[in-house]
Design a protein around this motif. Sequence first.
Motif, PDB file in Angstrom:
ATOM      1  N   ALA A 106       0.827  -1.206   0.000  1.00 19.43           N
ATOM      2  CA  ALA A 106       0.000   0.000   0.000  1.00 19.43           C
ATOM      3  C   ALA A 106       0.863   1.259   0.000  1.00 19.43           C
ATOM      4  CB  ALA A 106      -0.924   0.000   1.208  1.00 19.43           C
ATOM      5  N   ARG A 107       1.886   1.284   0.860  1.00 17.37           N
ATOM      6  CA  ARG A 107       2.693   2.500   1.017  1.00 17.37           C
ATOM      7  C   ARG A 107       3.658   2.732  -0.129  1.00 17.37           C
ATOM      8  NH1 ARG A 107       4.901   3.429   7.066  1.00 17.37           N
ATOM      9  NH2 ARG A 107       5.742   5.210   5.917  1.00 17.37           N
ATOM     10  N   PRO A 112       1.874   5.581  -4.268  1.00 17.05           N
ATOM     11  CA  PRO A 112       2.605   6.353  -5.297  1.00 17.05           C
ATOM     12  C   PRO A 112       2.052   6.161  -6.707  1.00 17.05           C
ATOM     13  CG  PRO A 112       4.139   5.279  -3.798  1.00 17.05           C
ATOM     14  CD  PRO A 112       2.790   4.709  -3.504  1.00 17.05           C
ATOM     15  N   GLU A 113       1.622   4.949  -7.017  1.00 15.63           N
ATOM     16  CA  GLU A 113       1.098   4.688  -8.359  1.00 15.63           C
ATOM     17  C   GLU A 113      -0.199   5.462  -8.595  1.00 15.63           C
ATOM     18  OE1 GLU A 113       0.513   3.190 -12.181  1.00 15.63           O
ATOM     19  OE2 GLU A 113       2.299   3.261 -10.910  1.00 15.63           O
ATOM     20  N   TRP A 130       1.430   9.611   2.752  1.00  8.10           N
ATOM     21  CA  TRP A 130       1.151   8.595   3.774  1.00  8.10           C
ATOM     22  C   TRP A 130       1.336   9.209   5.149  1.00  8.10           C
ATOM     23  CZ3 TRP A 130      -0.868   3.824   3.334  1.00  8.10           C
ATOM     24  CH2 TRP A 130      -0.905   3.038   4.486  1.00  8.10           C
ATOM     25  N   PRO A 131       0.377   9.045   6.042  1.00  7.80           N
ATOM     26  CA  PRO A 131      -0.854   8.272   5.849  1.00  7.80           C
ATOM     27  C   PRO A 131      -1.835   8.999   4.939  1.00  7.80           C
ATOM     28  CG  PRO A 131      -0.833   9.274   8.008  1.00  7.80           C
ATOM     29  CD  PRO A 131       0.518   9.544   7.425  1.00  7.80           C
ATOM     30  N   VAL A 279       8.063   0.444  14.462  1.00  5.11           N
ATOM     31  CA  VAL A 279       8.840   1.219  13.496  1.00  5.11           C
ATOM     32  C   VAL A 279       8.033   1.523  12.242  1.00  5.11           C
ATOM     33  CG1 VAL A 279      10.865   1.195  11.990  1.00  5.11           C
ATOM     34  CG2 VAL A 279      11.057   0.375  14.350  1.00  5.11           C
ATOM     35  N   PHE A 280       7.394   0.513  11.655  1.00  3.53           N
ATOM     36  CA  PHE A 280       6.779   0.672  10.343  1.00  3.53           C
ATOM     37  C   PHE A 280       5.326   1.157  10.393  1.00  3.53           C
ATOM     38  CE2 PHE A 280      10.302  -2.201   9.412  1.00  3.53           C
ATOM     39  CZ  PHE A 280      10.839  -1.567   8.309  1.00  3.53           C
ATOM     40  N   VAL A 281       4.630   0.945  11.512  1.00  2.00           N
ATOM     41  CA  VAL A 281       3.240   1.388  11.603  1.00  2.00           C
ATOM     42  C   VAL A 281       3.132   2.725  12.328  1.00  2.00           C
ATOM     43  CG1 VAL A 281       0.961   0.837  12.544  1.00  2.00           C
ATOM     44  CG2 VAL A 281       2.354  -0.963  11.511  1.00  2.00           C
TER      45      VAL A 281
END
Length: 284
Positions: A106-107, A112-113, A130-131, A279-281
């Motif tokens: 998703a990120r 980006p697409e 993002w978010p 870290v990532f969320v």
Amino acid sequence: MSTHAEHHYYVPQPSKWPLVGAFALFFLGLGAALAVNGVSAGNICLAIGFAILLYMLFGWFGDVIRESESGKYNDQVDLSFRWSMGWFIFSEVMFFAAFFGALYYARVISVPELGSMSQKLLWPDFVANWPSQVAPAGAEAYRPMGAWGLPAINTLILLTSGATVTWAHWGVLKNKRGQLIAGLMMTVALGILFICLQAYEYAHAMHEMNLTLSSGIYGTTFYMLTGFHGAHVTLGTIMLAVVMFRSMKGHFKPEHHFAFEAAAWYWHFVDVVWLILFVFVYWL
């Protein structure tokens, strides 16, 4: 004869518990289907299913504990248990890898697409941030969850719990039962505290930040990852609580304590997943 008995792989007698578990799953599945469709009997079926499931867990685990404490499990059985727990944790690794993969997709790919020039005709108002604040029609604006505050406190709690369960492990290895029990009590207490703080975090997010499952892909991945992790913390806390009560009854010796090790392995796995999740969320 003693050599034969020492190498004999214990095979239990046919058990009723798998059949009991099948009835539990039947009532749970039926109850869920009825409840989703608004049938009042669904809640009753769910309650019956959970009651049967608890009966099965207490009975089946009790049988295994009695077999273990009676000395029926030799080193070969112990090795089987270790391989089984290892593969179970590996399956859990792949479970969370799938959800982290969804977050990555998703990120890094989808957002980006959709924001690229080639997709402007598809979604003219989309902004590739993002978010993402773009959500399905009818969804209200929300605020993303920050890393500092409760999430950081929960990180400290889980890291501390990893230290306390390791301290308890040293207690059983050195045959210090007081240290074993104290370490487990602290770990269980920290697990319960983590769950309570996460419940408070959810209430704050939903009511004050308007962050729900309907808040676009951010809300979906946030609750999907943190919710499943919270369920695993709950399961790990229950496992450690059972081990704690068994320790109080005098179970486990320095050379025979795999039930404790299995729960500790699972708890360390939960800790590592949370660090990656934080870290990532929350952070990035």
